[in-house]
Design an enzyme around this catalytic site. Structure first.
Site, PDB file in Angstrom:
ATOM      1  N   THR D  95       0.769  -1.334   0.003  1.00  0.00           N
ATOM      2  CA  THR D  95       0.084  -0.226   0.020  1.00  0.00           C
ATOM      3  C   THR D  95       0.831   1.214  -0.009  1.00  0.00           C
ATOM      4  OG1 THR D  95      -1.846  -1.004   1.137  1.00  0.00           O
ATOM      5  CG2 THR D  95      -1.649   1.285   1.207  1.00  0.00           C
ATOM      6  N   LYS D 170      -7.374   1.180  -3.750  1.00  0.00           N
ATOM      7  CA  LYS D 170      -6.664   0.817  -2.232  1.00  0.00           C
ATOM      8  C   LYS D 170      -7.085   1.883  -1.315  1.00  0.00           C
ATOM      9  CE  LYS D 170      -5.306  -1.405   1.361  1.00  0.00           C
ATOM     10  NZ  LYS D 170      -4.353  -2.374   1.716  1.00  0.00           N
ATOM     11  N   LYS D 238      -1.281   6.891   8.518  1.00  0.00           N
ATOM     12  CA  LYS D 238      -0.498   6.933   7.145  1.00  0.00           C
ATOM     13  C   LYS D 238      -1.627   6.657   5.961  1.00  0.00           C
ATOM     14  CE  LYS D 238       1.461   3.466   4.820  1.00  0.00           C
ATOM     15  NZ  LYS D 238       1.759   1.909   4.540  1.00  0.00           N
TER      16      LYS D 238
END
Lengths: 293, 293, 293, 293
Positions: D95, D170, D238
C-alpha cells in the site's frame, strides 16, 4: 567578506544586489545565467556550479523555489554541501519544509559546516528597498556572525537556535495570512447574500479592524483584481501544504489550514492557479451559488 | 426628544447614560430595577413595562442579551410593539439573529411603526467613553432622524436599507475576530511544538501583522489570562452559531466558522465556558497533546 | 382500542391504514381532508381538529413534517395537548429535534398524560408493507401498553426511557447514512480522477463492503438518477442540521456532519434541493473541477 | 513458473506460502532472514538481495511496509529494477502512494520490464486462507499472464490499465472504512450524551444497517478493545494521508479525510498510535468532554 549567492530570481536578485551594495565580494550562480548578468556587470563574479560558489565563499546564501530545488543545489551533483569550506556558513532563505531543514541541519553538522535558516517575509519590491523581515534561526554564535550582513536586507527577527524553527515560523505566518483571506471571503460572501454591498462591508471592516492585511486583500477582492497575481494561488497552496506537513510532523492538527487547502484546491481545479491567491474568494462564492446569480 | 431605553445592563447602561447626557428626556425599563437606579437618580424616568416605555417614547432603544429576550420584550405580555405610537421608531442594538430581525421588521411594518437595527461593536468601557462603532441599517429616512442621537454613542457605520443587514455585518465581524483567535491558536501551537518560544512567536507576529486584534489576543493567550473574561467563551460560541445560522439562511457554507464552533464546543465541554474566549487556545493545544507535555 | 392519528401524508397514511387493519377504532385528522378520505371509506372517523382527535382517543399518533408542524398540532389553537384525556398516550413519530421533544415531554407530564417518541426508519413502501423499523423511547410501562400496536407497523427497537432518546438515535442514524453518501462521493471522485471507471469502482466497493447502503446509493450515483428523488436533498439537509443541533445541545462536536451540511448547502445553492440526496456527489465533483471536464 | 517474493512479513509470508503451495518455484528475500526460514524449509530458495531475486525470476512480488521500503528495494543499492530480466514482471502489493507508483511505472517502462500494482484487502488470517481481495491494475496482456498466480491468493478485482489505479482504489477503500469509524464515533458519542446506552445504540445500528464494517467496528468500540490492535491507529493515519495525497495530486478535496486525519493525529498525540484504530472513538469522546464524565 566573501559571500556566495545561489538563486538570483525575483526575490534573490534584489537581495544579492543589496549584499553587493553593502561592499561585499560576491560570487553568484543561477540556473539560467541571464538573470545574474546585471549583478556581474556590477562586480559580482560568476560560478559555474553551486560547488564552485561554495569553494570560494565564507558565507553562502541560497534563495530557491522549493524543497526539490534546495535539495538539488545542496546535495545533488556539484552541490554545495560537499564543497563547503570548514567553518563556512550556509544561509538558506527559501520557504521550504521543516522536514528538509531538519535533514540538511544534520548533514551540515556531519560535514563540520554551519547552517542557518532565514526565510523572508515581503515581496520583490520590499527586497529591493531592503525592507524585508528576515526570520532567522540557528546557533547563536553563528547568528552573531551573519546578522550584520542580513541587516543590509531588512529587519531581523530571531526565532531560536534550531534552523527549522525559522521555517516553522514562516509557515505559521503564511498560514495566518491565508486564514485571513479565507475568513474574509466567507464573511464577505455571507453579508453580500444578505444584501449588503461589498464595498460597504469592506469599508466597515477596515474602519473596525485596522489590519493592513485585511485592508490590502479586501480591496483586491473588491476590485476582483486576480491578475496579474501579487502572489500566485498555487504558491499559496504549496505554502499551506507545507504548514500542514510541519504540523503533522509534530502531531498538531490545523483544521483551518485544511479548510484553506480545500478552497485553494477547488480554485486550482477551476484553472485559477496562476491568479492572485485572493481568488480564493471565487471558490467560496461558488460554493454559495454566487456564481449563478 | 423623548427617548425610551429597555435593557440597562453592562452595555445598555452607559449607552442610556450618554443619551441622557446629550440632553434627551429618557424613560427606562430593565428586568431588574436596581441596575437602572443611577439613571433615575440623574433624571431618567422609570417605566414598569416595555409597553409603558413604548407609550411614552418617540424613539425607543433596546439592548438585550439574546433572541429570546428581544422577542419577549417586543412581542410578549406588555411587550413594546403593541404599545408603540404611530410613526415612532424602535432601535434594536442587541446582537440577535438575522431571522428574528427579519420577522420583527415585518411585524413593525404591519403596525405602522419603524424598526432600525443598530448592533454595536465595542465593550462596556468603549460604551462609557462614547466610542462605540454603531452598525446601522434600515430605511434611509428613518436613519436620518436617528443618526444624531447615535452620534452621542460613537461612530455610525451604515450597512444598508434593511434592518437585518446590520445584524449580518455584526455577525460577520464577530466571526472574523473568532477566526483570528482560532488561526492564532493553531499557528502558536504548531510553532511551539517545533520548539519556538511562544513569546518569541507572538513578538514576531506583532512585528509583522500590525493588527490590533492579533496584538491584543496574542498577549492574552501568552499570559494565559483566561479569567476574568473580557468576552466569555460561551458568548463567542453563541455569536459563531448566529453567524452560521445567518449563512445557512442564504445557502452559504462557512467552514471556518464550523471549525471555530467545534473548538468552542470542545472548550465548553471541558468546563471553560465562562473563561475568556482566547481560551480556545487550550482546546487547540489539547488536540495536539500539549496538555500532556 | 380507540386510536387517533394526526398527519395522514405519505408516511402517515399507510401507518394509519395498518392500525385500522389491525382491528382498532381509528379517528383521523389531517391538514387537508382529501388525503384521509380513503381511510374514512374503510371505517375511520374524521375529526375537525387535533383537539377533537385527542378527546376521543386512548392512544394518539402524530406523524408530521417538522418541528413547526408538531408544535402547532400539539400546542396551537385546538391543539391536542389541552384536550388529551387523563392517562392517555401520545405517540410522536415525526423526525423532530431533541429540543422540542424535551419540551413536549415536560408539558405532557404537567398535564398528567404520556408521551412516547417513535420516529421511524423506512420509506412509504416499507410503511405500507408494515416493515418499518420503529425506534421507541419513553417510560417502560407506557411502552408496554403501546408496543403491540406498533408491531402492526414493523419492528420495534427500544432506545431508552426518555422520549428524546429515540430522536437522538433517529438523527444519529440519518447522519450515518448521510456520512456514507459524502464519503462515497469523495472516494468515487478521487479514484475517477485517477482514471478508474466509476462502474469498476462501484463494483469493487460492493464486492468488498457488503453494505446495503453503499450498494443502493452507489448505484443511484452511478446512474446519476437524481430525479425523481427517493429522499430529497433539502430534507437530508434538514436532518443533518437537526443532528448537529442535537449534538450542540450536549456539547458534542460532529465535524463530519459539518462537512456533509456544507456540501448539501452547496448543492442547494445550485438549485438541486429537490433532487435525490445522492446528488451530493455533484457538489463534491464540482469542488474537484469534474464538472469542467 | 519461477517466482520471486520480497518482503515476507505478516502479510507477505502467507502470500508467499500460498504461491509455493500452488507448485511454483520460489526465490525469496527479506530484510531479516529469520522470517523467511519456514518458507526455505518448504523448498523456497533464499536470495541475498532484491537484485538476486530479480535475476532469477519471471514474476517478482514485493510486499513492503511503505513508500520508503519499496523505493529502496526497487531503486536502491542492489535494488531489483536494474537486475530484472527483459520481459519479466514486477507485481507490487504494497500500500503505497499513487505518486511512487506513477514514477516506478515510468522507470519500469524505460527498462523494458513490466509493472503491475496489486495491493490487497484483508488481514493476515485472510492471506493465510487465500481469501484476500486483490486489486489489480496494469496492461491487460500482463494481467492475463499473472492472474492465474493471484487466484492462489484470493479474489482478483481489476481496476484498470495503469498500475497507480489499483493504489487509488485501495486508498479510496481504506478511506471509506476510516470514514465509517469516524462517523460511528461521532454518532455513538452524540446519542450517549443524550443518555442512550452504547450497547442499545450499537444493537440498533446493526439491526438497521446490515453492514459488516459497522458490525465489526462498533463491537470493538463497545468493548473498548484497543489492544492488541487489529490495525494500528498510526497505520490508519498513514493510509488516510496517502489518500489525501492521492486526492491532492488530482486536485480533489476530501474534507472528510481531513476530519479523520485530525482525529487520528489527536489520538496519536495522546500516545494511542499503537492501539487499534477504533480508538479514534476516544479522540471524538474527549472533544465532547466524555473523558471528564
Amino acid at each position: 567578506m566573501r559571500l556566495g549567492f545561489i538563486g538570483t530570481g525575483n526575490m534573490g536578485f534584489p537581495m544579492a544586489q543589496n549584499l553587493l551594495l553593502q561592499g561585499n565580494e560576491l560570487i553568484v550562480h543561477n540556473r539560467t545565467k541571464e538573470k545574474a548578468e546585471p549583478l556581474i556587470a556590477r562586480g559580482a563574479k560568476w560560478a559555474e556550479s553551486p560547488a564552485e560558489v561554495a569553494e570560494k565563499s565564507e558565507v553562502l546564501f541560497t534563495m530557491l523555489s522549493d524543497d526539490h530545488a534546495l535539495e538539488e543545489v545542496t546535495l545533488g551533483q556539484n552541490g554545495l554541501l560537499s564543497a563547503m569550506r570548514a567553518g563556512s556558513i550556509h544561509v538558506s532563505s527559501s520557504t521550504v519544509s521543516v522536514q528538509l531543514m531538519g535533514r540538511l541541519t544534520k548533514l551540515h553538522q556531519e560535514k563540520g559546516v554551519f547552517l542557518l535558516s532565514s526565510p523572508v517575509m515581503g515581496r520583490p519590491d520590499a527586497a529591493k528597498a531592503a525592507r524585508l523581515k528576515l526570520l532567522l534561526a540557528g546557533p547563536a554564535k553563528v547568528i552573531e556572525q551573519v546578522k550584520p550582513l542580513l541587516l543590509a536586507l531588512g529587519e531581523v527577527l530571531i526565532c531560536g537556535e534550531v534552523p527549522k524553527m525559522a521555517n516553522a515560523v514562516k509557515l505559521g505566518n503564511n498560514f495566518l495570512i491565508a486564514s485571513m483571506l479565507e475568513a474574509l471571503a466567507e464573511a464577505i460572501t455571507m453579508v453580500r447574500k444578505h444584501g449588503v454591498k461589498a464595498e460597504d462591508y469592506v469599508e466597515i471592516i477596515n474602519a473596525f479592524f485596522g489590519s493592513p492585511v485585511y485592508k490590502n486583500y479586501s480591496h483586491l477582492m473588491l476590485n476582483r483584481a486576480w491578475e496579474p497575481a501579487g502572489f500566485k494561488l498555487q504558491l499559496g497552496l504549496k505554502d499551506v501544504k507545507l504548514a500542514l506537513a510541519a504540523a503533522e510532523a509534530v502531531h498538531a492538527p490545523m483544521p483551518v489550514a485544511d479548510v484553506v487547502k480545500n478552497h485553494l484546491i477547488e480554485a486550482g481545479a477551476q484553472g485559477w492557479g496562476d491568479q492572485d491567491w485572493t481568488a480564493i474568494l471565487k471558490a467560496v462564492e461558488r460554493d454559495a451559488g454566487v456564481d449563478r446569480e
